[in-house]
Design an enzyme around this catalytic site. Structure first.
Site, mmCIF file in Angstrom:
data_model
loop_
_atom_site.group_PDB
_atom_site.id
_atom_site.type_symbol
_atom_site.label_atom_id
_atom_site.label_comp_id
_atom_site.label_asym_id
_atom_site.label_seq_id
_atom_site.Cartn_x
_atom_site.Cartn_y
_atom_site.Cartn_z
ATOM 1 N N GLU A 99 -7.653 4.919 -2.632
ATOM 2 C CA GLU A 99 -7.339 6.181 -1.959
ATOM 3 C C GLU A 99 -5.837 6.435 -1.950
ATOM 4 O OE1 GLU A 99 -9.178 3.635 -0.957
ATOM 5 O OE2 GLU A 99 -10.608 4.201 0.605
ATOM 6 N N CYS A 141 -5.344 3.282 4.580
ATOM 7 C CA CYS A 141 -5.619 4.513 3.812
ATOM 8 C C CYS A 141 -5.865 5.697 4.744
ATOM 9 C CB CYS A 141 -6.810 4.299 2.883
ATOM 10 S SG CYS A 141 -6.403 3.204 1.505
HETATM 11 N N1 THU Z 1 -9.990 -1.276 -1.198
HETATM 12 C C1 THU Z 1 -9.779 0.024 -1.549
HETATM 13 O O1 THU Z 1 -9.384 0.333 -2.678
HETATM 14 N N2 THU Z 1 -9.998 0.981 -0.613
HETATM 15 C C2 THU Z 1 -10.414 0.725 0.660
HETATM 16 O O2 THU Z 1 -10.449 1.639 1.474
HETATM 17 C C3 THU Z 1 -10.823 -0.624 1.030
HETATM 18 C C4 THU Z 1 -10.435 -1.702 0.102
HETATM 19 C C5 THU Z 1 -9.720 -2.316 -2.194
HETATM 20 C C6 THU Z 1 -8.536 -3.198 -1.878
HETATM 21 C C7 THU Z 1 -8.867 -4.435 -2.671
HETATM 22 O O3 THU Z 1 -8.408 -4.260 -4.009
HETATM 23 C C8 THU Z 1 -10.370 -4.483 -2.678
HETATM 24 O O4 THU Z 1 -10.812 -3.186 -2.315
HETATM 25 C C9 THU Z 1 -10.977 -5.505 -1.726
HETATM 26 O O5 THU Z 1 -10.500 -5.341 -0.445
#
Ligand code: THU
Length: 138
Positions: free
Chosen positions: A61, A95
């Site tokens: 995000e 985020c």
């Molecule tokens: N992650 C996201 O990209 N967005 C979120 O809102 C939650 C977590 C990613 C971060 C990391 O690369 C992986 O998911 C595991 O936490």
């Protein structure tokens, strides 16, 4: 503040799910795709990009938001996120706060399952009584 049209929503779903393919997540193996729709009809995608120094990674995000802001976009209709899990995952706290900086608190946040089903919540529901740019003294 307008909702996405049916055509925009269909594209949003397709682009958000596809954005997972750009994830760089060798550590968590947890692919996340995101997509912002601007009021002028642009779609800006993002994916999570991890790092061997784990805290240096960035979520999908925020990747999409940073791309959008640095490309000059300011007005957003909605944001969407997709992972490979069901029920759909919702954006992390950092985020949510980053969205709060650039998006209306009434903006819809769509959360897609891998088969394209969605849940939607407003930013204000995900981050109630939030702290934002107007709360700082002038
Ligand atoms: N992650 C996201 O990209 N967005 C979120 O809102 C939650 C977590 C990613 C971060 C990391 O690369 C992986 O998911 C595991 O936490």
């Amino acid at each position: 503040m307008r909702p996405p049209t049916k055509e925009e929503f269909d594209q949003l779903r397709e682009k958000t799910l596809a954005a997972r393919e750009s994830a760089y997540c060798p550590y968590s193996k947890f692919r996340v795709g995101a997509c912002l729709l601007t009021t002028s009809g642009s779609f800006i995608t993002g994916a999570n990009v991890e790092n061997a120094s784990y805290p240096a990674g960035i979520c999908a995000e925020r990747t999409a938001l940073v791309k959008a802001i640095t490309e000059g976009h300011k007005d957003f209709v909605c944001i969407a996120v997709a992972t490979d899990i069901n029920p759909a995952a919702s954006p992390c706290g950092i985020c949510r706060q980053t969205m709060r900086e650039f998006c209306d608190v009434g903006m819809p946040v769509y959360m897609f399952t891998p088969d394209g089903k969605s849940e939607v919540m407003k930013l204000d529901e995900l981050l109630p009584r939030s702290f934002g740019p107007d709360d700082l003294p002038k």
